[in-house]
Motif scaffolding. Structure first.
Motif, PDB file in Angstrom:
ATOM      1  N   VAL A  53      83.633  19.289  -1.130  1.00 13.21           N
ATOM      2  CA  VAL A  53      84.361  19.278  -2.402  1.00 13.21           C
ATOM      3  C   VAL A  53      83.786  18.184  -3.300  1.00 13.21           C
ATOM      4  O   VAL A  53      83.583  17.050  -2.850  1.00 13.21           O
ATOM      5  CB  VAL A  53      85.870  19.017  -2.177  1.00 13.21           C
ATOM      6  CG1 VAL A  53      86.630  19.016  -3.504  1.00 13.21           C
ATOM      7  CG2 VAL A  53      86.477  20.044  -1.226  1.00 13.21           C
ATOM      8  N   VAL A  54      83.499  18.542  -4.557  1.00 13.70           N
ATOM      9  CA  VAL A  54      83.138  17.552  -5.579  1.00 13.70           C
ATOM     10  C   VAL A  54      84.377  17.412  -6.453  1.00 13.70           C
ATOM     11  O   VAL A  54      84.832  18.382  -7.060  1.00 13.70           O
ATOM     12  CB  VAL A  54      81.929  18.012  -6.414  1.00 13.70           C
ATOM     13  CG1 VAL A  54      81.596  16.984  -7.489  1.00 13.70           C
ATOM     14  CG2 VAL A  54      80.714  18.249  -5.508  1.00 13.70           C
ATOM     15  N   PRO A  76      90.415  18.703   7.396  1.00 15.87           N
ATOM     16  CA  PRO A  76      89.431  17.704   6.991  1.00 15.87           C
ATOM     17  C   PRO A  76      88.193  18.352   6.373  1.00 15.87           C
ATOM     18  O   PRO A  76      87.647  19.293   6.927  1.00 15.87           O
ATOM     19  CB  PRO A  76      89.078  17.009   8.312  1.00 15.87           C
ATOM     20  CG  PRO A  76      90.247  17.245   9.188  1.00 15.87           C
ATOM     21  CD  PRO A  76      90.791  18.590   8.809  1.00 15.87           C
ATOM     22  N   VAL A  77      87.805  17.854   5.202  1.00 12.93           N
ATOM     23  CA  VAL A  77      86.643  18.403   4.500  1.00 12.93           C
ATOM     24  C   VAL A  77      85.938  17.229   3.812  1.00 12.93           C
ATOM     25  O   VAL A  77      86.596  16.306   3.327  1.00 12.93           O
ATOM     26  CB  VAL A  77      87.098  19.479   3.475  1.00 12.93           C
ATOM     27  CG1 VAL A  77      88.050  18.905   2.434  1.00 12.93           C
ATOM     28  CG2 VAL A  77      85.912  20.137   2.777  1.00 12.93           C
ATOM     29  N   PRO A  78      84.597  17.221   3.817  1.00  4.97           N
ATOM     30  CA  PRO A  78      83.915  16.125   3.130  1.00  4.97           C
ATOM     31  C   PRO A  78      84.116  16.187   1.613  1.00  4.97           C
ATOM     32  O   PRO A  78      84.019  17.259   1.014  1.00  4.97           O
ATOM     33  CB  PRO A  78      82.438  16.307   3.512  1.00  4.97           C
ATOM     34  CG  PRO A  78      82.319  17.678   4.055  1.00  4.97           C
ATOM     35  CD  PRO A  78      83.675  18.128   4.509  1.00  4.97           C
ATOM     36  N   VAL A  79      84.412  15.030   1.028  1.00  6.67           N
ATOM     37  CA  VAL A  79      84.704  14.957  -0.405  1.00  6.67           C
ATOM     38  C   VAL A  79      83.809  13.927  -1.090  1.00  6.67           C
ATOM     39  O   VAL A  79      83.710  12.787  -0.648  1.00  6.67           O
ATOM     40  CB  VAL A  79      86.185  14.568  -0.641  1.00  6.67           C
ATOM     41  CG1 VAL A  79      86.449  14.315  -2.125  1.00  6.67           C
ATOM     42  CG2 VAL A  79      87.125  15.652  -0.122  1.00  6.67           C
ATOM     43  N   LEU A  80      83.150  14.362  -2.153  1.00  9.30           N
ATOM     44  CA  LEU A  80      82.416  13.455  -3.037  1.00  9.30           C
ATOM     45  C   LEU A  80      83.279  13.243  -4.272  1.00  9.30           C
ATOM     46  O   LEU A  80      83.573  14.182  -5.007  1.00  9.30           O
ATOM     47  CB  LEU A  80      81.061  14.073  -3.434  1.00  9.30           C
ATOM     48  CG  LEU A  80      80.275  13.359  -4.526  1.00  9.30           C
ATOM     49  CD1 LEU A  80      79.904  11.934  -4.112  1.00  9.30           C
ATOM     50  CD2 LEU A  80      79.016  14.152  -4.874  1.00  9.30           C
ATOM     51  N   MET A  81      83.724  12.013  -4.471  1.00 10.21           N
ATOM     52  CA  MET A  81      84.634  11.708  -5.580  1.00 10.21           C
ATOM     53  C   MET A  81      83.818  11.275  -6.793  1.00 10.21           C
ATOM     54  O   MET A  81      82.871  10.507  -6.678  1.00 10.21           O
ATOM     55  CB  MET A  81      85.571  10.586  -5.128  1.00 10.21           C
ATOM     56  CG  MET A  81      86.811  10.427  -5.936  1.00 10.21           C
ATOM     57  SD  MET A  81      88.034  11.676  -5.534  1.00 10.21           S
ATOM     58  CE  MET A  81      89.058  10.758  -4.428  1.00 10.21           C
ATOM     59  N   ASP A 100      84.660  10.690   1.092  1.00  6.30           N
ATOM     60  CA  ASP A 100      83.550  10.241   1.925  1.00  6.30           C
ATOM     61  C   ASP A 100      82.521   9.471   1.124  1.00  6.30           C
ATOM     62  O   ASP A 100      81.771   8.677   1.662  1.00  6.30           O
ATOM     63  CB  ASP A 100      82.869  11.452   2.558  1.00  6.30           C
ATOM     64  CG  ASP A 100      83.812  12.161   3.490  1.00  6.30           C
ATOM     65  OD1 ASP A 100      83.864  11.790   4.656  1.00  6.30           O
ATOM     66  OD2 ASP A 100      84.533  13.066   3.036  1.00  6.30           O
ATOM     67  N   ASP A 101      82.454   9.742  -0.149  1.00  9.96           N
ATOM     68  CA  ASP A 101      81.434   9.138  -0.975  1.00  9.96           C
ATOM     69  C   ASP A 101      81.924   9.219  -2.418  1.00  9.96           C
ATOM     70  O   ASP A 101      82.854   9.965  -2.721  1.00  9.96           O
ATOM     71  CB  ASP A 101      80.127   9.928  -0.809  1.00  9.96           C
ATOM     72  CG  ASP A 101      78.909   9.129  -1.225  1.00  9.96           C
ATOM     73  OD1 ASP A 101      79.070   7.982  -1.695  1.00  9.96           O
ATOM     74  OD2 ASP A 101      77.793   9.661  -1.094  1.00  9.96           O
ATOM     75  N   TYR A 102      81.323   8.429  -3.275  1.00  8.82           N
ATOM     76  CA  TYR A 102      81.738   8.502  -4.666  1.00  8.82           C
ATOM     77  C   TYR A 102      80.533   8.278  -5.581  1.00  8.82           C
ATOM     78  O   TYR A 102      79.546   7.663  -5.202  1.00  8.82           O
ATOM     79  CB  TYR A 102      82.812   7.458  -4.975  1.00  8.82           C
ATOM     80  CG  TYR A 102      82.328   6.042  -4.801  1.00  8.82           C
ATOM     81  CD1 TYR A 102      81.745   5.348  -5.864  1.00  8.82           C
ATOM     82  CD2 TYR A 102      82.410   5.401  -3.577  1.00  8.82           C
ATOM     83  CE1 TYR A 102      81.266   4.068  -5.688  1.00  8.82           C
ATOM     84  CE2 TYR A 102      81.935   4.132  -3.402  1.00  8.82           C
ATOM     85  CZ  TYR A 102      81.360   3.464  -4.455  1.00  8.82           C
ATOM     86  OH  TYR A 102      80.879   2.208  -4.286  1.00  8.82           O
ATOM     87  N   LEU A 103      80.649   8.817  -6.784  1.00  7.66           N
ATOM     88  CA  LEU A 103      79.631   8.623  -7.811  1.00  7.66           C
ATOM     89  C   LEU A 103      80.350   8.222  -9.090  1.00  7.66           C
ATOM     90  O   LEU A 103      81.428   8.730  -9.389  1.00  7.66           O
ATOM     91  CB  LEU A 103      78.877   9.925  -8.080  1.00  7.66           C
ATOM     92  CG  LEU A 103      77.614  10.218  -7.286  1.00  7.66           C
ATOM     93  CD1 LEU A 103      77.051  11.566  -7.740  1.00  7.66           C
ATOM     94  CD2 LEU A 103      76.577   9.126  -7.478  1.00  7.66           C
ATOM     95  N   THR A 104      79.748   7.302  -9.832  1.00  7.39           N
ATOM     96  CA  THR A 104      80.316   6.858 -11.088  1.00  7.39           C
ATOM     97  C   THR A 104      79.722   7.669 -12.236  1.00  7.39           C
ATOM     98  O   THR A 104      78.515   7.898 -12.271  1.00  7.39           O
ATOM     99  CB  THR A 104      80.005   5.366 -11.294  1.00  7.39           C
ATOM    100  OG1 THR A 104      80.435   4.655 -10.135  1.00  7.39           O
ATOM    101  CG2 THR A 104      80.715   4.819 -12.507  1.00  7.39           C
TER     102      THR A 104
END
Ligand code: CA
Length: 236
Positions: A53-54, A76-81, A100-104
């Motif tokens: 998921v993005v 549970p699913v990997p999420v990029l915030m 799990d991870d994030y981008l600005t």
């Protein structure tokens, strides 16, 4: 898993950005489903069972943090915030609810693609390791079942997010050994450079809080080690 088309759910209320993300991910071969508000994201995730998921933080209806929390409760699913600013509190909240991870923002499309691919590789590798029979890691009274992805401390179940679990498995494979933040970043996040070490620190902090006791030791300037606590620690 080869040849299986992966589904990515893109959640963003700004249509231009959502469409651009969807278009780029489709060009990479993913099946993409799009949601434009929080409640739609939750129901679409239940329906389409995405592989990743993005997820934008700023959303109408439910914000991205609440959406993430609900998704992790369900399955549970990997999420990029995606966060609007490099706000530490925002990032920590995201990690606490299971991102799990994030981008600005603003981000580059190719960075989104690289991070989504990294998240999916991680999930696949974890599944392969579990299938290979590397199933139970025991460190004192801490037991990690990699096949069922369950963790217990002194017989008590501990609920971990997918990332916290992968981090723990990494540490528990070499108890007592100091693993550098860069190495953890590479092994757990599949992220090659050191730009995300703060992510490692945040997840370690969360993991430490859930495991209790001084199980995850910080070696300043080096990294982290899992200490053996409880049963089996009589050789002292
Ligand atoms: Ca938004």
């Amino acid at each position: 898993m080869d040849g299986v088309r992966r589904t990515v759910l893109v959640v963003e209320d700004e249509r231009v950005i959502n469409d651009a993300l969807a278009q780029r991910l489709r060009a990479e071969g993913y099946h993409v489903v799009q949601a434009f508000d929080g409640p739609a994201a939750v129901s679409l995730a239940a329906e389409s069972r995405p592989d990743a998921v993005v997820l934008d933080v700023m959303l109408p209806g439910l914000d991205g943090h609440e959406v993430c929390r609900r998704l992790q409760l369900d399955r549970p699913v990997p999420v990029l915030m995606l966060t609007a600013r490099d706000d530490e509190a925002d990032v920590l909240t995201g990690l606490a609810v299971g991102a799990d991870d994030y981008l600005t923002k603003p981000f580059r499309m190719r960075e989104v693609v690289a991070r989504v691919a990294a998240l999916l590789r991680r999930v696949q590798r974890a599944a392969e390791l579990a299938a290979a029979g590397d199933t139970t890691l025991v460190c004192g009274d801490l037991v990690v079942d990699t096949r069922r992805r369950l963790t217990t401390v002194a017989g008590r179940a501990v609920h971990l997010t997918p990332t916290e679990f992968d981090l723990l498995v990494c540490l528990a494979r070499q108890p007592g050994e100091v693993l550098s933040r860069t190495r953890l970043l590479a092994q757990v996040w599949d992220w090659p450079d050191a730009s995300g070490t703060r992510t490692v620190d945040s997840h370690v902090k969360a993991l430490r809080g859930k495991l209790g006791a001084p199980r995850v030791r910080t070696v300043h300037g080096v990294g982290y080690a899992l200490e053996v606590v409880g049963e089996g620690n009589s050789d002292g």
